[in-house]
Motif scaffolding. Structure first.
Motif, PDB file in Angstrom:
ATOM      1  N   ARG A 152     -66.775  22.560 -49.946  1.00 15.37           N
ATOM      2  CA  ARG A 152     -67.018  23.138 -51.274  1.00 15.37           C
ATOM      3  C   ARG A 152     -66.168  22.437 -52.322  1.00 15.37           C
ATOM      4  NH1 ARG A 152     -63.329  25.644 -54.314  1.00 15.37           N
ATOM      5  NH2 ARG A 152     -62.593  26.854 -52.567  1.00 15.37           N
ATOM      6  N   ARG A 153     -64.916  22.157 -52.005  1.00 18.38           N
ATOM      7  CA  ARG A 153     -64.043  21.455 -52.949  1.00 18.38           C
ATOM      8  C   ARG A 153     -64.567  20.052 -53.245  1.00 18.38           C
ATOM      9  NH1 ARG A 153     -60.677  23.973 -49.438  1.00 18.38           N
ATOM     10  NH2 ARG A 153     -59.736  25.844 -50.299  1.00 18.38           N
ATOM     11  N   GLU A 154     -65.128  19.384 -52.240  1.00 16.24           N
ATOM     12  CA  GLU A 154     -65.689  18.049 -52.456  1.00 16.24           C
ATOM     13  C   GLU A 154     -66.913  18.102 -53.369  1.00 16.24           C
ATOM     14  OE1 GLU A 154     -66.554  16.069 -48.784  1.00 16.24           O
ATOM     15  OE2 GLU A 154     -64.512  16.307 -48.038  1.00 16.24           O
ATOM     16  N   ILE A 155     -67.735  19.115 -53.216  1.00  8.35           N
ATOM     17  CA  ILE A 155     -68.984  19.237 -53.967  1.00  8.35           C
ATOM     18  C   ILE A 155     -68.751  19.783 -55.374  1.00  8.35           C
ATOM     19  CG2 ILE A 155     -71.184  20.504 -54.071  1.00  8.35           C
ATOM     20  CD1 ILE A 155     -71.171  20.318 -50.949  1.00  8.35           C
ATOM     21  N   SER A 156     -67.949  20.855 -55.466  1.00 10.13           N
ATOM     22  CA  SER A 156     -67.805  21.579 -56.733  1.00 10.13           C
ATOM     23  C   SER A 156     -66.435  21.452 -57.372  1.00 10.13           C
ATOM     24  CB  SER A 156     -68.104  23.062 -56.494  1.00 10.13           C
ATOM     25  OG  SER A 156     -69.365  23.224 -55.901  1.00 10.13           O
ATOM     26  N   GLY A 157     -65.503  20.812 -56.699  1.00 17.56           N
ATOM     27  CA  GLY A 157     -64.147  20.721 -57.211  1.00 17.56           C
ATOM     28  C   GLY A 157     -63.310  21.905 -56.739  1.00 17.56           C
ATOM     29  N   ALA A 158     -62.015  21.777 -56.895  1.00 17.57           N
ATOM     30  CA  ALA A 158     -61.105  22.812 -56.416  1.00 17.57           C
ATOM     31  C   ALA A 158     -60.929  23.939 -57.428  1.00 17.57           C
ATOM     32  CB  ALA A 158     -59.748  22.201 -56.080  1.00 17.57           C
ATOM     33  N   LYS A 159     -60.889  23.620 -58.678  1.00 16.56           N
ATOM     34  CA  LYS A 159     -60.566  24.604 -59.727  1.00 16.56           C
ATOM     35  C   LYS A 159     -61.830  25.313 -60.207  1.00 16.56           C
ATOM     36  CE  LYS A 159     -56.233  23.166 -60.191  1.00 16.56           C
ATOM     37  NZ  LYS A 159     -55.072  23.958 -60.071  1.00 16.56           N
ATOM     38  N   VAL A 160     -62.288  26.288 -59.414  1.00 15.86           N
ATOM     39  CA  VAL A 160     -63.542  26.948 -59.760  1.00 15.86           C
ATOM     40  C   VAL A 160     -63.367  28.386 -60.227  1.00 15.86           C
ATOM     41  CG1 VAL A 160     -64.979  25.476 -58.329  1.00 15.86           C
ATOM     42  CG2 VAL A 160     -63.967  27.529 -57.339  1.00 15.86           C
ATOM     43  N   GLY A 161     -62.310  29.060 -59.866  1.00 11.10           N
ATOM     44  CA  GLY A 161     -62.097  30.441 -60.286  1.00 11.10           C
ATOM     45  C   GLY A 161     -62.918  31.432 -59.486  1.00 11.10           C
ATOM     46  N   SER A 162     -62.549  32.685 -59.577  1.00 13.58           N
ATOM     47  CA  SER A 162     -63.170  33.729 -58.759  1.00 13.58           C
ATOM     48  C   SER A 162     -64.643  33.945 -59.081  1.00 13.58           C
ATOM     49  CB  SER A 162     -62.408  35.047 -58.908  1.00 13.58           C
ATOM     50  OG  SER A 162     -62.450  35.494 -60.251  1.00 13.58           O
ATOM     51  N   SER A 163     -65.055  33.686 -60.324  1.00 17.32           N
ATOM     52  CA  SER A 163     -66.460  33.898 -60.687  1.00 17.32           C
ATOM     53  C   SER A 163     -67.396  32.985 -59.890  1.00 17.32           C
ATOM     54  CB  SER A 163     -66.672  33.700 -62.183  1.00 17.32           C
ATOM     55  OG  SER A 163     -66.361  32.366 -62.548  1.00 17.32           O
ATOM     56  N   PHE A 164     -66.874  31.880 -59.401  1.00 19.78           N
ATOM     57  CA  PHE A 164     -67.661  30.968 -58.570  1.00 19.78           C
ATOM     58  C   PHE A 164     -68.160  31.667 -57.308  1.00 19.78           C
ATOM     59  CE2 PHE A 164     -68.209  27.672 -55.364  1.00 19.78           C
ATOM     60  CZ  PHE A 164     -68.903  26.694 -56.055  1.00 19.78           C
ATOM     61  N   PHE A 165     -67.437  32.686 -56.855  1.00 19.62           N
ATOM     62  CA  PHE A 165     -67.752  33.371 -55.605  1.00 19.62           C
ATOM     63  C   PHE A 165     -68.531  34.662 -55.823  1.00 19.62           C
ATOM     64  CE2 PHE A 165     -64.125  30.649 -55.120  1.00 19.62           C
ATOM     65  CZ  PHE A 165     -64.461  29.916 -54.005  1.00 19.62           C
ATOM     66  N   ASN A 166     -68.977  34.886 -57.046  1.00 19.55           N
ATOM     67  CA  ASN A 166     -69.781  36.054 -57.352  1.00 19.55           C
ATOM     68  C   ASN A 166     -71.148  35.889 -56.687  1.00 19.55           C
ATOM     69  OD1 ASN A 166     -71.514  37.979 -58.517  1.00 19.55           O
ATOM     70  ND2 ASN A 166     -70.389  37.970 -60.436  1.00 19.55           N
ATOM     71  N   PRO A 167     -71.522  36.805 -55.794  1.00 18.46           N
ATOM     72  CA  PRO A 167     -72.789  36.650 -55.061  1.00 18.46           C
ATOM     73  C   PRO A 167     -74.027  36.748 -55.959  1.00 18.46           C
ATOM     74  CG  PRO A 167     -71.786  38.770 -54.578  1.00 18.46           C
ATOM     75  CD  PRO A 167     -70.792  38.001 -55.397  1.00 18.46           C
ATOM     76  N   LYS A 168     -73.859  37.212 -57.184  1.00 15.16           N
ATOM     77  CA  LYS A 168     -74.991  37.304 -58.112  1.00 15.16           C
ATOM     78  C   LYS A 168     -75.181  36.025 -58.924  1.00 15.16           C
ATOM     79  CE  LYS A 168     -74.626  42.255 -58.358  1.00 15.16           C
ATOM     80  NZ  LYS A 168     -73.917  43.343 -58.964  1.00 15.16           N
ATOM     81  N   ASN A 169     -74.248  35.104 -58.817  1.00 17.33           N
ATOM     82  CA  ASN A 169     -74.330  33.837 -59.525  1.00 17.33           C
ATOM     83  C   ASN A 169     -75.132  32.859 -58.664  1.00 17.33           C
ATOM     84  OD1 ASN A 169     -73.888  31.295 -60.678  1.00 17.33           O
ATOM     85  ND2 ASN A 169     -71.802  31.810 -61.312  1.00 17.33           N
ATOM     86  N   GLU A 170     -76.421  32.734 -58.961  1.00 11.86           N
ATOM     87  CA  GLU A 170     -77.322  31.942 -58.119  1.00 11.86           C
ATOM     88  C   GLU A 170     -76.962  30.457 -58.083  1.00 11.86           C
ATOM     89  OE1 GLU A 170     -81.490  32.771 -58.475  1.00 11.86           O
ATOM     90  OE2 GLU A 170     -81.100  34.890 -58.843  1.00 11.86           O
TER      91      GLU A 170
END
Length: 181
Positions: free
Chosen positions: A46-64
């Motif tokens: 995930r860090r390779e694809i999206s970067g490390a600094k994503v914040g908790s909102s990145f893990f919101n299951p409603k964020n498609e």
């Protein structure tokens, strides 16, 4: 036994020791049994694809959008796991799929992905790490998670707050392993 291929699938909420357990099991199997063992940590993908600094909102299951990115990371880890398991090796291999794997849908996807290449479904073992002690969880966040690339250089109190929000996102969809799973 010699020649068997096994996959351990870690399951549980963040900060419950899944990666610690995965690494310890890998070391044990390598040292005491000589079993080629490798951990495939989806968070690293995930860090390779999206970067490390994503914040908790990145893990919101409603964020498609971010859900798709996280699934892509899992697919890349699975691809590498399957490739590694498929390499010629007479000793057998143990792959460890290290991620939260908190939903039945994700665990079914794992079974589907591995089903054809494994000798038996019994060679896919789910290991659920459960901890409900808030002091232990908080200590784990402070001792381990704040040193992750995700929070490097950040204010420790803000990082703890963000990580606890990440946990809440996972708690909202968490389905513990049951006899039916």
């Amino acid at each position: 036994t010699a020649g068997d291929k096994l996959v351990l699938v870690m399951v549980g909420l963040p900060a419950r020791g899944k990666t610690y357990i995965a690494r310890r099991v890998a070391r044990y199997l390598q040292f005491f049994h000589g079993a080629p063992t490798k951990v495939f940590n989806v968070g690293n993908y995930r860090r390779e694809i999206s970067g490390a600094k994503v914040g908790s909102s990145f893990f919101n299951p409603k964020n498609e959008k971010t859900l798709a990115e996280r699934q892509t990371a899992a697919q890349h880890a699975m691809r590498d796991l399957k490739g590694w398991l498929g390499e010629k090796n007479d000793k057998g291999r143990v792959g460890i799929f290290d991620a939260t794997n908190t939903t039945k849908k994700r665990r079914n996807w794992i079974m589907d992905e591995l089903g054809e290449m494994m000798e038996s479904k019994s060679h896919i073992i789910f290991v659920e790490s459960i901890c409900n002690n808030e002091d232990i969880i908080h200590d784990n966040i402070r001792a381990v998670k704040l040193n992750m690339p995700d929070y490097k250089g950040e204010n420790p109190d803000q990082a703890v707050k963000d990580f606890k929000e990440r946990i809440k996102n996972y708690e909202s969809v968490y389905q513990p392993i049951t006899d039916e799973q």
